[in-house]
Design an enzyme around this catalytic site. Structure first.
Site, PDB file in Angstrom:
ATOM      1  N   ASP A 100      37.625 -31.892  71.756  1.00 35.23           N
ATOM      2  CA  ASP A 100      36.992 -33.231  71.949  1.00 35.23           C
ATOM      3  C   ASP A 100      35.751 -32.534  72.755  1.00 35.23           C
ATOM      4  O   ASP A 100      36.048 -30.988  73.377  1.00 35.23           O
ATOM      5  CB  ASP A 100      37.538 -34.048  72.509  1.00 35.23           C
ATOM      6  CG  ASP A 100      37.197 -35.720  72.188  1.00 35.23           C
ATOM      7  OD1 ASP A 100      35.688 -35.554  71.869  1.00 35.23           O
ATOM      8  OD2 ASP A 100      37.839 -36.772  72.722  1.00 35.23           O
TER       9      ASP A 100
HETATM   10  C1  NOJ Z   1      33.827 -37.653  72.281  1.00 33.02           C
HETATM   11  C2  NOJ Z   1      35.302 -38.073  71.317  1.00 33.02           C
HETATM   12  O1  NOJ Z   1      36.088 -39.015  71.875  1.00 33.02           O
HETATM   13  C3  NOJ Z   1      35.295 -38.318  69.679  1.00 33.02           C
HETATM   14  O2  NOJ Z   1      36.201 -38.674  69.574  1.00 33.02           O
HETATM   15  C4  NOJ Z   1      34.133 -37.363  69.444  1.00 33.02           C
HETATM   16  O3  NOJ Z   1      34.294 -37.480  68.175  1.00 33.02           O
HETATM   17  C5  NOJ Z   1      33.542 -36.215  70.049  1.00 33.02           C
HETATM   18  N1  NOJ Z   1      33.088 -37.700  71.339  1.00 33.02           N
HETATM   19  C6  NOJ Z   1      32.118 -36.002  69.100  1.00 33.02           C
HETATM   20  O4  NOJ Z   1      31.619 -36.538  69.699  1.00 33.02           O
END
Ligand code: NOJ
Length: 750
Positions: free
Chosen positions: A293
């Site tokens: 993430d």
């Molecule tokens: C943070 C989020 O937790 C995740 O779900 C997402 O895909 C990413 N950012 C990318 O935007």
């Protein structure tokens, strides 16, 4: 044989030609897979360590007022081959430029992957996932994913960060909006359906995109529902509750996995070898790639398991994580870590191979511009096919929570000959918030407001609209106008709830009632004595106890996307009979949380007579609205539950049937739900577990025998010694209209 227009140097081209030759002459290199391996291995041979680290690096693009823009330093990294993937870089025009840079201005010309959070649609915005889950319609859900892929891929995207399959039992956590709710069985089926929808059967089909199942693992168990917070749970609960939807999504072919932000048993997921290698690779045989993430590797420093970024990169790499999202640490430290012998180049090659395989399977080596056709983009965005589906799925997601009679007639549906309606609330004439959290590229100006929807559906009704109040603060300056509108109308429709930023990521709430002073307004309107319909429009279950006690009709409409207003209006006026069922329990108050249907019985189950049983002294144990609950304008009765036999052996299948009758005045749909309870286990078992469901349509007065089969697989669980199996004994089986209401019988497993 794929031919590449790219500038792979001598050796790769030789391999490509050899592969072509051999495949034509019937030699062993005859499968797509061998051809791909040969091509990728030869390409990896050509790469420097820096270029390899670049393929494991993903950066975001930003958007400024003048349009999309990639940071200058990222452009430099891109050109140097030190960044091989981008996200948030969509629209054909923009992506072409970036792809051209990768293909024409880097040494090896390896095409970029373009990722995006296509969570509930790209431009055409479908209901938030928690809403859509309430449709209990797997085909519809798969179609949403398929159409989302079609639209997003037409705008240059070939990788979505979805499905989010985190089981969530705490409505304070804002991200409940992004998942399918609290249930393992349903969540697994929905996760798998979405993967099938996004990826289709051929990744090189330009209408399909890579799916990324997230957040691995147990992110939904964040303590106290606070986002990014600690997770503490047993291995049994991890395996029984949080992992199955991931496994189901991977079995459906999910090609990528995203790590979660949280720690698990003291180790952040992005550095957790047990999760990323032990479970994912060794146990489950996953052969796609893992992406972190957003800056999750860097975050292991504040987590306190490593002293600095370099150690963080080493920990993540050695845990089995292929790609670094946004942290830039792989690009920065992999070369040094290799030199120092702290990570292995053979592992690096294996990681790069997995990433390149996806680019290959998407057809990007054959044609890096495969997803970049301006004409297709123009024809696909907001096409009729997408808008029609957005309306259908929005209608199927609506859950009728209460519908009491006023003057001997249920208040809903409203008559189109109603003279006047007061339409009140901050969500009544609102486009942006219809789209809900993570509406990524959704254009609010295309969203149909409730006001518009009602005008289109019931054009003869006079609508007296007032916003009344906002989403926060105590301003009551709009109350007087709203009350005036209500006084002068026959019926009042209150459009209350959350704005799109009050759920989703980083939007945990400690109180989950109607935010701001909406409840105060509702109370004043209710005191006027007019028939009131409450539309609860939110990204999570709200606590609605006062409303339930005092308002005759309540419809939970969530955030339904582009076609929200039309869908809600069709339900309000009876053009569509609602059939949605909650996939997450609605608590009475926050003090009950976590409250979910498949809890354990405890050694002192609730008894009204005995104080010393498991309960509160100030609120009942039961939730306000249980899992699986949802009314219809019709009513359904359940009778004649029958088993094919009273007991089964380990390899047998038991058949179970029930008679369901539409006893109301309207044709309608019902989700018939099957729950099982294992009465005695070597470890304690939940009081109920969903094991099957069927959504059926019944005409008014029609009845149907609905049949389910039960196999030992449905009865299996992690037993005392952690083996997954069914134990002999007695089981209760329950079929009903929700997890709380139905008919039951028993059988035995020998
Ligand atoms: C943070 C989020 O937790 C995740 O779900 C997402 O895909 C990413 N950012 C990318 O935007």
């Amino acid at each position: 044989m794929k031919t590449s227009k790219l500038k792979y140097s001598g050796y790769s081209i030789f391999i490509l030609l050899l592969a072509a030759l051999l495949s034509r002459s019937g030699n062993p290199v005859n499968s797509e897979k061998d051809e791909m391996a040969l091509f990728i291995d030869s390409l990896i041979n050509e790469m420097t360590i820096e270029e390899k680290a670049g393929q494991l690096t993903l950066y975001t693009s930003g958007w400024t007022v003048t349009g999309p823009q990639l940071r200058d330093d990222y452009v430099e990294e891109l050109k140097a081959g030190r960044a091989g993937n981008l996200f948030n870089a969509h629209t054909v025009d923009y992506a072409i430029k970036l792809q051209k840079t990768a293909v024409e201005e880097t040494r090896l010309g390896i095409p970029l992957l373009f990722g995006l959070d296509v969570i509930h649609g790209y431009k055409t915005t479908f209901p938030i996932p928690l809403a859509e889950a309430a449709s209990w319609d797997l085909e519809l859900i798969e179609k949403t994913a398929r159409l989302s892929a079609k639209e997003a891929s037409a705008a240059g995207i070939n990788w979505t960060y979805n499905p989010m399959v985190d089981i969530a039992r705490d409505p304070r956590w804002g991200r409940v909006a992004e998942g399918a709710g609290e249930d393992v069985y349903l969540g697994s089926l929905i996760g798998a359906a979405k993967v099938r929808g996004y990826q289709g059967s051929d990744l090189s089909d330009p209408n399909t995109i890579l799916a990324c199942v997230k957040h691995f693992a147990a992110y939904g168990a964040a303590q106290a529902g606070r986002d990014y917070h600690t997770v503490e749970l047993s291995d049994r609960v991890l395996r029984e509750t949080y992992l199955p939807p991931f496994k189901a999504a991977l079995d459906a072919g999910a090609t990528t996995v995203m790590t979660s932000f949280n720690e698990l048993d003291g180790l952040p997921a992005s550095g957790n070898h047990h999760l990323m290698t032990g479970i994912l690779r060794d146990e489950w045989g996953f052969d796609g790639f893992v992406v972190t993430d957003y800056t999750a590797i860097n975050e292991m420093v504040p987590h306190g398991v490593v002293a600095n970024n370099k150690e963080a990169a080493e920990l993540a790499f050695n845990a089995g994580v292929e790609m670094d999202m946004q942290g830039g640490l792989y690009a920065q430290y992999i070369p040094e870590l290799i030199k120092e012998g702290r990570i292995k180049e053979s592992t690096l090659d294996a990681y790069v191979k997995r990433v390149l395989e996806m680019k290959y399977r998407l057809g990007l080596f054959e044609d890096p511009y495969r997803y970049l056709n301006p004409k297709r983009e123009e024809q696909t965005l907001y096409s009729q096919e997408l808008m029609d589906h957005a309306l259908e799925v929005a209608k199927e997601s609506i859950v009728l929570l209460k519908n009491e009679s006023v003057n001997n007639r249920p208040i809903l549906p409203l008559s189109k000959s109603t003279k006047s309606i007061a339409l009140i609330g901050p969500l009544a004439d609102n486009q942006k918030d219809m789209l809900g959290t993570w509406h990524v590229a959704g254009d609010a100006s295309k969203a149909i407001t409730l006001l518009q929807g009602i005008k289109d559906t019931a054009s003869d009704v006079k609508i007296n609209y007032a916003r009344g109040t906002g989403f926060s603060g105590n301003d009551i300056s709009g109350f007087a106008e709203a009350l005036e509108m209500a006084k002068n109308s026959d019926v009042v429709v209150m459009a209350l709830g959350e704005n799109y930023q009050q759920s989703g990521e980083a939007a945990s709430r400690s109180e989950i009632g109607l935010p701001g002073n909406q409840l105060a307004l509702l109370k004043q309107v209710q005191a006027l004595g007019k028939p009131v319909v409450l539309l609860a429009m939110a990204g999570r279950p709200l606590t609605l106890e006062w409303s339930h006690e005092n308002i005759p009709a309540i419809v939970n409409t969530w955030h339904l996307g582009t076609m929200a207003g039309k869908a809600i209006a069709e339900v309000l006026f009876g053009d569509h009979n609602p059939s949605g069922k909650l996939t997450m329990t609605f608590p009475r108050n926050v003090g009950q949380v976590p409250v979910y249907y498949n809890m354990k019985n405890t050694g002192r189950p609730f008894s009204a007579e005995n104080k010393y049983t498991s309960k509160y002294i100030d609120v009942s144990n039961s939730p306000l609205y249980p899992f699986g609950y949802g009314l219809s304008y019709s009513t359904f009765s359940y009778s004649d539950i029958e088993l094919s036999k009273a007991s089964m052996t380990q390899n047998e299948t038991l058949t179970l049937s029930v008679n369901v009758k539409n006893t109301g005045q309207y044709d309608g749909k019902e989700v018939v739900q099957l729950y099982i309870r294992d009465l005695v286990g070597s470890v304690t078992r939940p009081v109920k577990e969903l094991k099957g469901f069927q959504k059926i349509a019944l005409k008014a007065g029609e009845s149907r025998k609905v049949t389910f089969s039960i196999t030992t697989q449905d009865l299996a669980f992690y037993t005392r010694d952690m083996s997954f199996k069914a134990e002999p004994g007695d089981f209760e089986v329950f079929i009903g209209t929700s997890s709380a209401e139905g008919v039951s019988t028993r059988f035995a497993l020998q």
